[in-house]
Motif scaffolding. Structure first.
Motif, mmCIF file in Angstrom:
data_model
loop_
_atom_site.group_PDB
_atom_site.id
_atom_site.type_symbol
_atom_site.label_atom_id
_atom_site.label_comp_id
_atom_site.label_asym_id
_atom_site.label_seq_id
_atom_site.Cartn_x
_atom_site.Cartn_y
_atom_site.Cartn_z
ATOM 1 N N ALA A 66 0.888 -1.140 -0.021
ATOM 2 C CA ALA A 66 -0.046 0.233 0.050
ATOM 3 C C ALA A 66 0.809 1.261 -0.153
ATOM 4 C CB ALA A 66 -0.977 -0.064 1.308
ATOM 5 N N PHE A 67 0.413 2.279 -0.777
ATOM 6 C CA PHE A 67 1.197 3.666 -0.855
ATOM 7 C C PHE A 67 0.466 4.490 -1.549
ATOM 8 C CE2 PHE A 67 2.198 1.130 -4.398
ATOM 9 C CZ PHE A 67 2.099 1.830 -5.452
ATOM 10 N N MET A 68 0.732 5.877 -1.460
ATOM 11 C CA MET A 68 0.260 6.974 -1.890
ATOM 12 C C MET A 68 1.373 7.224 -3.336
ATOM 13 S SD MET A 68 -2.445 8.159 -0.412
ATOM 14 C CE MET A 68 -2.740 9.843 -1.002
ATOM 15 N N VAL A 69 0.825 7.607 -4.365
ATOM 16 C CA VAL A 69 1.429 7.783 -5.524
ATOM 17 C C VAL A 69 1.080 9.304 -6.082
ATOM 18 C CG1 VAL A 69 0.346 6.601 -7.285
ATOM 19 C CG2 VAL A 69 2.729 7.262 -7.609
ATOM 20 N N SER A 70 2.072 10.173 -6.487
ATOM 21 C CA SER A 70 1.907 11.214 -7.388
ATOM 22 C C SER A 70 2.770 11.481 -8.509
ATOM 23 C CB SER A 70 1.805 12.399 -6.307
ATOM 24 O OG SER A 70 3.023 12.656 -5.675
ATOM 25 N N ALA A 71 2.439 12.012 -9.348
ATOM 26 C CA ALA A 71 3.456 12.564 -10.651
ATOM 27 C C ALA A 71 2.809 13.696 -11.468
ATOM 28 C CB ALA A 71 3.265 11.082 -11.499
ATOM 29 N N GLY A 72 3.711 14.066 -12.356
ATOM 30 C CA GLY A 72 3.377 14.994 -13.212
ATOM 31 C C GLY A 72 2.213 14.905 -14.234
ATOM 32 N N GLY A 73 1.564 13.564 -14.108
ATOM 33 C CA GLY A 73 0.733 13.265 -15.201
ATOM 34 C C GLY A 73 0.440 11.641 -14.888
ATOM 35 N N ASP A 74 -0.096 11.037 -15.849
ATOM 36 C CA ASP A 74 -0.250 9.595 -15.847
ATOM 37 C C ASP A 74 0.889 8.749 -15.562
ATOM 38 O OD1 ASP A 74 -3.109 10.116 -16.358
ATOM 39 O OD2 ASP A 74 -2.806 9.501 -18.590
ATOM 40 N N VAL A 75 1.014 7.732 -14.761
ATOM 41 C CA VAL A 75 2.221 6.847 -14.486
ATOM 42 C C VAL A 75 1.964 5.629 -14.473
ATOM 43 C CG1 VAL A 75 1.618 6.940 -11.943
ATOM 44 C CG2 VAL A 75 3.946 7.088 -13.016
ATOM 45 N N GLN A 76 2.845 4.728 -14.955
ATOM 46 C CA GLN A 76 2.855 3.233 -14.761
ATOM 47 C C GLN A 76 3.837 2.851 -13.915
ATOM 48 O OE1 GLN A 76 2.979 1.148 -18.519
ATOM 49 N NE2 GLN A 76 3.769 -0.733 -17.455
ATOM 50 N N PHE A 77 3.406 1.980 -12.876
ATOM 51 C CA PHE A 77 4.497 1.374 -11.963
ATOM 52 C C PHE A 77 4.657 -0.073 -12.052
ATOM 53 C CE2 PHE A 77 0.703 2.176 -9.527
ATOM 54 C CZ PHE A 77 0.676 0.764 -8.934
ATOM 55 N N ILE A 137 -7.207 1.263 -6.550
ATOM 56 C CA ILE A 137 -6.672 2.663 -6.958
ATOM 57 C C ILE A 137 -7.651 3.756 -6.465
ATOM 58 C CG2 ILE A 137 -5.974 4.158 -8.858
ATOM 59 C CD1 ILE A 137 -4.880 1.749 -10.347
ATOM 60 N N ASP A 138 -7.326 4.356 -5.673
ATOM 61 C CA ASP A 138 -8.130 5.612 -4.905
ATOM 62 C C ASP A 138 -9.561 4.797 -4.317
ATOM 63 O OD1 ASP A 138 -8.933 7.945 -4.126
ATOM 64 O OD2 ASP A 138 -9.622 8.758 -6.020
ATOM 65 N N GLY A 139 -9.480 3.617 -3.760
ATOM 66 C CA GLY A 139 -10.492 2.804 -2.957
ATOM 67 C C GLY A 139 -11.285 1.915 -4.029
ATOM 68 N N ALA A 140 -11.103 2.056 -5.211
ATOM 69 C CA ALA A 140 -11.902 1.321 -6.269
ATOM 70 C C ALA A 140 -11.232 0.142 -6.673
ATOM 71 C CB ALA A 140 -12.456 2.180 -7.383
ATOM 72 N N ASN A 155 -2.202 13.085 -5.379
ATOM 73 C CA ASN A 155 -1.818 11.882 -4.666
ATOM 74 C C ASN A 155 -3.321 10.995 -4.804
ATOM 75 O OD1 ASN A 155 0.204 12.775 -3.554
ATOM 76 N ND2 ASN A 155 -0.660 13.791 -1.893
ATOM 77 N N VAL A 156 -2.628 9.722 -5.098
ATOM 78 C CA VAL A 156 -3.817 8.479 -5.147
ATOM 79 C C VAL A 156 -3.505 7.617 -4.407
ATOM 80 C CG1 VAL A 156 -4.703 7.054 -6.954
ATOM 81 C CG2 VAL A 156 -4.565 9.286 -7.452
ATOM 82 N N PRO A 157 -4.243 6.919 -3.625
ATOM 83 C CA PRO A 157 -3.926 5.703 -2.722
ATOM 84 C C PRO A 157 -4.047 4.625 -3.642
ATOM 85 C CG PRO A 157 -5.814 6.632 -2.006
ATOM 86 C CD PRO A 157 -5.542 7.618 -3.067
ATOM 87 N N VAL A 158 -3.033 3.625 -3.448
ATOM 88 C CA VAL A 158 -2.895 2.267 -4.465
ATOM 89 C C VAL A 158 -2.654 1.188 -3.121
ATOM 90 C CG1 VAL A 158 -1.593 0.959 -5.840
ATOM 91 C CG2 VAL A 158 -1.888 3.445 -6.352
ATOM 92 N N LYS A 159 -3.451 0.168 -3.434
ATOM 93 C CA LYS A 159 -3.561 -0.899 -2.373
ATOM 94 C C LYS A 159 -3.448 -2.145 -3.484
ATOM 95 C CE LYS A 159 -6.508 -1.600 0.616
ATOM 96 N NZ LYS A 159 -7.245 -1.661 1.894
ATOM 97 N N VAL A 160 -2.326 -3.053 -3.212
ATOM 98 C CA VAL A 160 -2.397 -4.101 -4.071
ATOM 99 C C VAL A 160 -2.457 -5.336 -3.090
ATOM 100 C CG1 VAL A 160 -0.657 -5.619 -5.700
ATOM 101 C CG2 VAL A 160 -0.918 -3.166 -5.733
ATOM 102 N N VAL A 161 -3.441 -6.176 -3.015
ATOM 103 C CA VAL A 161 -3.820 -7.298 -2.184
ATOM 104 C C VAL A 161 -3.726 -8.576 -2.847
ATOM 105 C CG1 VAL A 161 -5.502 -8.254 -0.576
ATOM 106 C CG2 VAL A 161 -5.266 -5.572 -0.903
ATOM 107 N N LYS A 162 -2.909 -9.685 -2.334
ATOM 108 C CA LYS A 162 -2.932 -11.047 -2.673
ATOM 109 C C LYS A 162 -4.038 -11.628 -2.525
ATOM 110 C CE LYS A 162 0.020 -14.921 -2.800
ATOM 111 N NZ LYS A 162 0.886 -15.899 -2.173
#
Length: 137
Positions: free
Chosen positions: A77-88, A102-105, A129-136
């Protein structure tokens, strides 16, 4: 939030924050000790990459700023921000299924490849800032 000016820092809540997508030249900080592990970050406008004990953890294209990065056996889990769209891309457990929020959805379920990499694209406005959560699963 535009950047982590220290490039890599430990937060009071036991998480990490890293990255500065406003830099025009590649900048790095290494040998950062956190909870018994050694971290290294490389960051600038085009890419942000985090390594733990010499192993890949996180990479974004273009560069990003990540706040409150936390991993457990079953979740990242983390918050991500960038200058525009981003791929991680995250390094997770190989050949496993994860649900991405992404952002709770829910953005759906995704599987990692043989090397455990999972890539996700996030639509962002500059500095958002957008919250991201990746759950197994």
């Amino acid at each position: 939030m535009a950047a982590i000016k220290e490039l890599l820092r430990a937060e009071n809540d036991g998480t990490l924050s890293f990255g500065d997508y406003t830099l025009t030249a590649k900048t790095k900080k290494d040998n950062f000790e956190f909870e018994g592990d050694i971290y290294k970050v490389k960051t600038f406008a085009e890419i942000t990459k985090l390594e733990k004990n010499g192993m890949f953890v996180y990479e974004s294209v273009p560069g990003s700023a990540v706040e409150n990065f936390e991993t457990t056996e079953s979740e990242v889990a983390f918050m991500v921000s960038a200058g525009g769209d981003v791929q991680f891309t995250l390094e997770l457990e190989p050949e496993s299924e994860y649900e991405v929020f992404i952002d709770g959805a829910s953005a759906g379920k995704m599987s990692t490849n043989l090397s455990g990499k999972l890539s996700v694209s996030v639509e962002l406005s500059a500095g958002q800032n957008v919250p991201v959560k990746v759950v197994k699963c």
